[in-house]
Structures are given as C-alpha cells and as structure tokens.
Design a protein around this motif. Structure first.
Motif, PDB file in Angstrom:
ATOM      1  N   THR A  35       0.852  -1.186   0.000  1.00  0.00           N
ATOM      2  CA  THR A  35       0.000   0.000   0.000  1.00  0.00           C
ATOM      3  C   THR A  35       0.887   1.234   0.000  1.00  0.00           C
ATOM      4  OG1 THR A  35      -1.721  -1.161   1.230  1.00  0.00           O
ATOM      5  CG2 THR A  35      -1.795   1.251   1.272  1.00  0.00           C
ATOM      6  N   LEU A  47      -5.766   0.778   2.441  1.00  0.00           N
ATOM      7  CA  LEU A  47      -6.601   0.107   1.448  1.00  0.00           C
ATOM      8  C   LEU A  47      -7.463  -0.919   2.166  1.00  0.00           C
ATOM      9  CD1 LEU A  47      -3.976  -0.565  -1.374  1.00  0.00           C
ATOM     10  CD2 LEU A  47      -5.547   1.371  -1.160  1.00  0.00           C
ATOM     11  N   SER A  91      -0.004  -6.136   0.355  1.00  0.00           N
ATOM     12  CA  SER A  91      -1.333  -6.585  -0.047  1.00  0.00           C
ATOM     13  C   SER A  91      -1.245  -7.935  -0.734  1.00  0.00           C
ATOM     14  CB  SER A  91      -1.961  -5.596  -1.030  1.00  0.00           C
ATOM     15  OG  SER A  91      -2.097  -4.338  -0.458  1.00  0.00           O
ATOM     16  N   GLU A 125      -9.868   2.443  -1.766  1.00  0.00           N
ATOM     17  CA  GLU A 125      -8.854   3.369  -1.255  1.00  0.00           C
ATOM     18  C   GLU A 125      -9.518   4.308  -0.262  1.00  0.00           C
ATOM     19  OE1 GLU A 125      -7.038   5.329  -4.613  1.00  0.00           O
ATOM     20  OE2 GLU A 125      -5.799   3.585  -5.033  1.00  0.00           O
TER      21      GLU A 125
END
Length: 144
Positions: A35, A47, A91, A125
């Motif tokens: 992120t 996120l 992520s 987001e």
C-alpha cells in the motif's frame, strides 16, 4: 507445491519465501505489492480488500496450473491480504522457486499480471480528506 491464501492477517514476506524454498532450486523470485500513501494527489490512509473467496481461490489455482504449464518451477505461493492494509504493508506476495532464475522471474511476472486481470478481488482506497473510493482494476477482464 502450490500454496494459495486469502487472509486478513499481515503477510510475512520471509515466511512466504521460506515456504517455497527447495534444495533443488537455485532461485526464489518474489513480487511484493504494498500500500502506497498516495494516488493522484490524494493522501491514502489505507486500502481495504474484499474477495469472492471461492471464485478467487479457483482463479489462483488456475494461475498456478498455467505457470507450471509454461515454466519449470518447483514451488509457488500466491498470497493476498483481505480487509484493511495499512500504508507500507503487503497486499500481495507472490513467491516462486525454480532451478534457474529466468523461469522464476518470468513466472512471477505472469502471476501478478494474471492475478490482476482475473482474480475477483476488489480494492477500496481510503483517503485522509476525500470520500473513500472502490477502484476497479483496469487490467480486469470485466472492467471494460
């Protein structure tokens, strides 16, 4: 060995790399997607990821199968985090071991491109001052 995981737990790059290590392989290639704190002049706080898990897992297994058809790879790990992912945290982590570096590098590139284009995982987001936005991946087959 193919290891796929969708999890709400922080991803450990070292653990995932160790998972694919093999005495018969001279290469482990990794992709770590993290992120970042910005997008189009907006400050990103974190996120949030959601997935349709049965379909996402099936798509990840297909990516593993396709990688094995194209390259001589030993072990594959495709891990994606769900839920809130703070700035600087991973992520997605993809790790591939192979006897030689060229195959694992090509396989990792293929894996992240295939994941972005075919796996039903959605990203929101969250910004410091603006309204959060769900983002469609322009690489997805269903985005157009």
């Amino acid at each position: 060995m193919d290891s796929i995981k969708l999890t709400n737990v922080k991803l450990s790059v070292e653990e995932i790399s160790d998972l694919v290590a093999s005495p018969s392989c001279g290469a482990i290639s990794l992709f770590v997607g993290t992120t970042r704190d910005n997008f189009q002049d907006k400050k990103v706080v974190h996120l949030e990821y959601e997935a349709y898990e049965p379909m996402a897992e099936k798509a990840l297994k297909t990516i593993c199968r396709d990688m094995r058809e194209k390259w001589q790879v030993e072990n594959i790990a495709l891990y994606h985090r769900l839920g809130v992912v703070p700035v600087k945290e991973a992520s997605v982590v993809i790790a591939v071991s192979s006897p030689h570096r060229a195959e694992s590098l090509l396989a990792v590139q293929f894996a992240i491109d295939a994941l972005k284009s075919s796996v039903p995982i959605w990203k929101k987001e969250v910004y410091d001052t603006d309204t959060p936005q769900w983002k469609s991946n322009s690489e997805c087959a269903w985005a157009s």
